[in-house]
Design a protein around this motif. Sequence first.
Motif, PDB file in Angstrom:
ATOM      1  N   THR A 351      32.730   2.331  -8.202  1.00  0.00           N
ATOM      2  CA  THR A 351      34.008   1.745  -8.618  1.00  0.00           C
ATOM      3  C   THR A 351      35.112   2.763  -8.432  1.00  0.00           C
ATOM      4  O   THR A 351      34.996   3.895  -8.918  1.00  0.00           O
ATOM      5  N   TRP A 352      36.160   2.374  -7.713  1.00  0.00           N
ATOM      6  CA  TRP A 352      37.371   3.215  -7.622  1.00  0.00           C
ATOM      7  C   TRP A 352      38.350   2.657  -8.637  1.00  0.00           C
ATOM      8  O   TRP A 352      38.745   1.490  -8.541  1.00  0.00           O
ATOM      9  N   VAL A 353      38.707   3.482  -9.619  1.00  0.00           N
ATOM     10  CA  VAL A 353      39.652   3.039 -10.636  1.00  0.00           C
ATOM     11  C   VAL A 353      40.927   3.862 -10.546  1.00  0.00           C
ATOM     12  O   VAL A 353      40.914   5.019 -10.104  1.00  0.00           O
ATOM     13  N   VAL A 354      42.021   3.250 -10.940  1.00  0.00           N
ATOM     14  CA  VAL A 354      43.299   3.960 -11.042  1.00  0.00           C
ATOM     15  C   VAL A 354      43.657   4.087 -12.511  1.00  0.00           C
ATOM     16  O   VAL A 354      43.190   3.309 -13.358  1.00  0.00           O
ATOM     17  N   ALA A 355      44.489   5.071 -12.832  1.00  0.00           N
ATOM     18  CA  ALA A 355      44.880   5.329 -14.216  1.00  0.00           C
ATOM     19  C   ALA A 355      46.400   5.512 -14.271  1.00  0.00           C
ATOM     20  O   ALA A 355      47.102   5.345 -13.276  1.00  0.00           O
ATOM     21  N   GLY A 356      46.913   5.845 -15.467  1.00  0.00           N
ATOM     22  CA  GLY A 356      48.342   6.115 -15.623  1.00  0.00           C
ATOM     23  C   GLY A 356      49.206   4.907 -15.328  1.00  0.00           C
ATOM     24  O   GLY A 356      48.808   3.767 -15.551  1.00  0.00           O
ATOM     25  N   SER A 357      50.405   5.166 -14.797  1.00  0.00           N
ATOM     26  CA  SER A 357      51.355   4.082 -14.529  1.00  0.00           C
ATOM     27  C   SER A 357      50.796   3.089 -13.514  1.00  0.00           C
ATOM     28  O   SER A 357      51.108   1.904 -13.558  1.00  0.00           O
ATOM     29  N   GLN A 369      49.555   9.910  -8.047  1.00  0.00           N
ATOM     30  CA  GLN A 369      48.197   9.370  -8.071  1.00  0.00           C
ATOM     31  C   GLN A 369      47.466   9.771  -9.349  1.00  0.00           C
ATOM     32  O   GLN A 369      47.472  10.938  -9.734  1.00  0.00           O
ATOM     33  N   ASP A 370      46.847   8.815 -10.000  1.00  0.00           N
ATOM     34  CA  ASP A 370      45.864   9.060 -11.055  1.00  0.00           C
ATOM     35  C   ASP A 370      44.685   8.151 -10.720  1.00  0.00           C
ATOM     36  O   ASP A 370      44.841   6.925 -10.714  1.00  0.00           O
ATOM     37  N   SER A 371      43.536   8.734 -10.422  1.00  0.00           N
ATOM     38  CA  SER A 371      42.419   7.911  -9.973  1.00  0.00           C
ATOM     39  C   SER A 371      41.094   8.562 -10.354  1.00  0.00           C
ATOM     40  O   SER A 371      41.046   9.719 -10.773  1.00  0.00           O
ATOM     41  N   ALA A 372      40.005   7.811 -10.207  1.00  0.00           N
ATOM     42  CA  ALA A 372      38.671   8.323 -10.502  1.00  0.00           C
ATOM     43  C   ALA A 372      37.647   7.437  -9.811  1.00  0.00           C
ATOM     44  O   ALA A 372      37.954   6.317  -9.395  1.00  0.00           O
ATOM     45  N   ILE A 373      36.418   7.948  -9.691  1.00  0.00           N
ATOM     46  CA  ILE A 373      35.307   7.172  -9.155  1.00  0.00           C
ATOM     47  C   ILE A 373      34.197   7.130 -10.202  1.00  0.00           C
ATOM     48  O   ILE A 373      33.836   8.162 -10.787  1.00  0.00           O
ATOM     49  N   ILE A 374      33.691   5.938 -10.465  1.00  0.00           N
ATOM     50  CA  ILE A 374      32.552   5.754 -11.366  1.00  0.00           C
ATOM     51  C   ILE A 374      31.347   5.364 -10.516  1.00  0.00           C
ATOM     52  O   ILE A 374      31.392   4.372  -9.770  1.00  0.00           O
ATOM     53  N   LEU A 375      30.286   6.146 -10.619  1.00  0.00           N
ATOM     54  CA  LEU A 375      29.065   5.911  -9.849  1.00  0.00           C
ATOM     55  C   LEU A 375      27.966   5.390 -10.774  1.00  0.00           C
ATOM     56  O   LEU A 375      28.003   5.614 -11.988  1.00  0.00           O
ATOM     57  N   ALA A 391      36.794  10.594  -1.464  1.00  0.00           N
ATOM     58  CA  ALA A 391      37.932  10.757  -2.371  1.00  0.00           C
ATOM     59  C   ALA A 391      38.978  11.706  -1.794  1.00  0.00           C
ATOM     60  O   ALA A 391      40.189  11.461  -1.902  1.00  0.00           O
ATOM     61  N   MET A 392      38.533  12.795  -1.194  1.00  0.00           N
ATOM     62  CA  MET A 392      39.477  13.745  -0.605  1.00  0.00           C
ATOM     63  C   MET A 392      40.271  13.094   0.525  1.00  0.00           C
ATOM     64  O   MET A 392      41.488  13.301   0.649  1.00  0.00           O
ATOM     65  N   PRO A 415      36.176  16.959  -8.461  1.00  0.00           N
ATOM     66  CA  PRO A 415      34.775  16.619  -8.756  1.00  0.00           C
ATOM     67  C   PRO A 415      34.530  16.144 -10.176  1.00  0.00           C
ATOM     68  O   PRO A 415      33.682  15.274 -10.405  1.00  0.00           O
ATOM     69  N   LYS A 416      35.275  16.673 -11.136  1.00  0.00           N
ATOM     70  CA  LYS A 416      35.094  16.277 -12.534  1.00  0.00           C
ATOM     71  C   LYS A 416      35.315  14.791 -12.738  1.00  0.00           C
ATOM     72  O   LYS A 416      34.743  14.170 -13.647  1.00  0.00           O
ATOM     73  N   TRP A 417      36.162  14.185 -11.894  1.00  0.00           N
ATOM     74  CA  TRP A 417      36.514  12.771 -12.067  1.00  0.00           C
ATOM     75  C   TRP A 417      35.832  11.880 -11.028  1.00  0.00           C
ATOM     76  O   TRP A 417      36.300  10.788 -10.750  1.00  0.00           O
ATOM     77  N   CYS A 418      34.739  12.355 -10.483  1.00  0.00           N
ATOM     78  CA  CYS A 418      33.906  11.559  -9.562  1.00  0.00           C
ATOM     79  C   CYS A 418      32.471  11.723 -10.043  1.00  0.00           C
ATOM     80  O   CYS A 418      31.742  12.613  -9.575  1.00  0.00           O
ATOM     81  N   GLN A 419      32.075  10.892 -11.004  1.00  0.00           N
ATOM     82  CA  GLN A 419      30.824  11.113 -11.714  1.00  0.00           C
ATOM     83  C   GLN A 419      30.086   9.801 -11.992  1.00  0.00           C
ATOM     84  O   GLN A 419      30.698   8.724 -12.022  1.00  0.00           O
ATOM     85  N   PRO A 420      28.761   9.890 -12.258  1.00  0.00           N
ATOM     86  CA  PRO A 420      27.998   8.706 -12.667  1.00  0.00           C
ATOM     87  C   PRO A 420      28.482   8.190 -14.022  1.00  0.00           C
ATOM     88  O   PRO A 420      29.065   8.942 -14.817  1.00  0.00           O
ATOM     89  N   ILE A 421      28.191   6.949 -14.310  1.00  0.00           N
ATOM     90  CA  ILE A 421      28.695   6.324 -15.523  1.00  0.00           C
ATOM     91  C   ILE A 421      28.169   7.006 -16.782  1.00  0.00           C
ATOM     92  O   ILE A 421      28.877   7.082 -17.793  1.00  0.00           O
ATOM     93  N   ASN A 422      26.949   7.557 -16.743  1.00  0.00           N
ATOM     94  CA  ASN A 422      26.440   8.244 -17.930  1.00  0.00           C
ATOM     95  C   ASN A 422      27.244   9.502 -18.241  1.00  0.00           C
ATOM     96  O   ASN A 422      27.444   9.855 -19.410  1.00  0.00           O
TER      97      ASN A 422
END
Length: 621
Positions: A351-357, A369-375, A391-392, A415-422
């Motif tokens: 899942t590619w999610v966006v955050a912030g505004s 940009q404010d974004s993250a990946i949930i694996l 992501a890069m 890398p901190k914001w590209c992590q598995p759901i656990n």
Amino acid sequence: MPQTLLPNIIEFLSQIYPFNLLPPKLQRQIGESVQITYLARGEKINFGSEKQECFLYIIRTGAMEQRKPNGVLRSKLGEEDLFGFTFLAPLKDALDGYSATAIENTLLYMVPHSQLTQLLEEHPEYADSFASKARVRLQSALNVVWSDNEKGLFFKKVSEVASGTVAVVTGDMSIQAVAKEMREQCRSSTAVIKQNGVISGLITDRDMTKRVIAEGYDISCPISEVMTTPAITTKPNDLILTAASLMMEHNIRSLPVVENNQVLGLLTTSHLVQKHRVQAIFLIEKIKYTESIEGLAKLTPERQAIFEALVEGKVRVEVIGRVMAMIMDAYNRRLIQMAEQKLGKPPCTYTWVVAGSHARNEVHMLSDQDSAIILPEGVSKSDKIYFTHLAMYVCNAMDSCGYPLCSGKFMAATPKWCQPINVWKEYYRKWVSNPEYSMLLNATVFMEVRCIHGDGSLSEQLQQYLYSLLNDNKTFLNSLVTDSVSVNPPLGIFNNLVLEKGGEHSEMLDIKKYALLLIVDLGRIYGLAVNCDDTGTEQRFNQAAKQHILSDDALKDVLGAYRFITQLRFRHQLKALKEGQQPDNYIAPKSFGNFEREHLKDAFRIIGNLQDAAKLRFSEK
């Protein structure tokens, strides 16, 4: 009052909002009623006696300070400022509202309550501008700035354009029976299929041609065998702009209009082509088919032109934010698709999610940009390397297209914001259980996320986990409140308080830090308190009011303040763009006229009042 002063008083009133709205005859009428008083420094006006005559006060020279009964600062006022609107309410509702003290030697013009009341009874068209409630005056200001008749078809609601005719059938009906229902009974190009009372799929006349006739399908078979699933639908209160974007995203020609699982009508492409179009739709379509980063970057001037047109067209700020977010979504999705084409098929769902505004659908020309990946759980190291490269690629390409990299590195490329759901769940657990400053900073960024690509169930699962944590840890909201109220609205801005000191923006007001973020933070707190699934600031406040933890009056107040301040920010950005400058959030207070100054003070007081209410509601018991 000596008649020799009257011309001077009338000329002064004619330049002060809201008296400048009155015709000359009424300005003279008010001027003749004005009483004049002088206060030495330290002298106070006390309100509270029912026998005391009430006035609307105008500061001719000097400065005043207002304080609430508990001693908390309400506002600081300078020359040309007005106070006493509160006391135009029924007297029983206005007593003990605040005290006013001269902090310099001050000359006041006083307009009798009785005179204003009589004038507004005879001329009700000016009543909102003199209303006792700040939110009414703010709405009056918004109506001056923009029209409620929103510009163009695409800013209308779906319910205003869609037809009320659509076939609704059950999944066990035969293909032939459904075709007859569509043609003979409903004269509709689309049928909505329900199974056990729940919408399960759709079928269109084009589907009938391609899947049934062309393939020689047995028309006695149940419609459920050839229907399109899942059903893509829209809601009656959605904007046409949103619905049209959905059609393009899924390459469909019709959208059933559904609310509470009830089918209310149908929106088709024919409804759109019969009307005028809007440039934003064409830009989203261009983005969808652009093949290179360079090609996308060349579309940036069109994005700016759309923002300028929306602001100049006096479209509601909520709509502007949503349109600009849709365009940012389109860039983001296209670049993700291009990254997948370059790197190969993803090794697992994500899942590619966006955050912030961006997540709040409140995008403007400064949004970064404010974004993250949930694996999913159990991903391998090689899988994570794939998503790091993806992501890069996407984040750097977004930067090339005019969406700056986040200065705080809250991006999927980190890398901190590209992590598995656990791992994400563990982040949330730590943030909620240890609300220290560094934890709160991370939390406030990722407390609002919105899936724009991939497996949405991962982000939904994470959101539900967050709500379960909040239900078990009531002190977290109190920590958010404590942090959010550490910055106060600039009640003394026009006395050169709360301004940046030194540097490039010396003596400027940061409208984002000292106003908008305060409202956004409060919206987040109230939204989390009621488990609001919507990430938008206005939607969060609305949901809180529906669940009765925010009063209707407070809701109307804060939405009025938020819209007015956001509109000022957009106008400031528009001015910079028109002058070929880089837009920012810093505004010189001296650039505000009397009109903006009066309504900003109302808005700042509303923010302060809501901060006080949040402290009481969410304080530790």
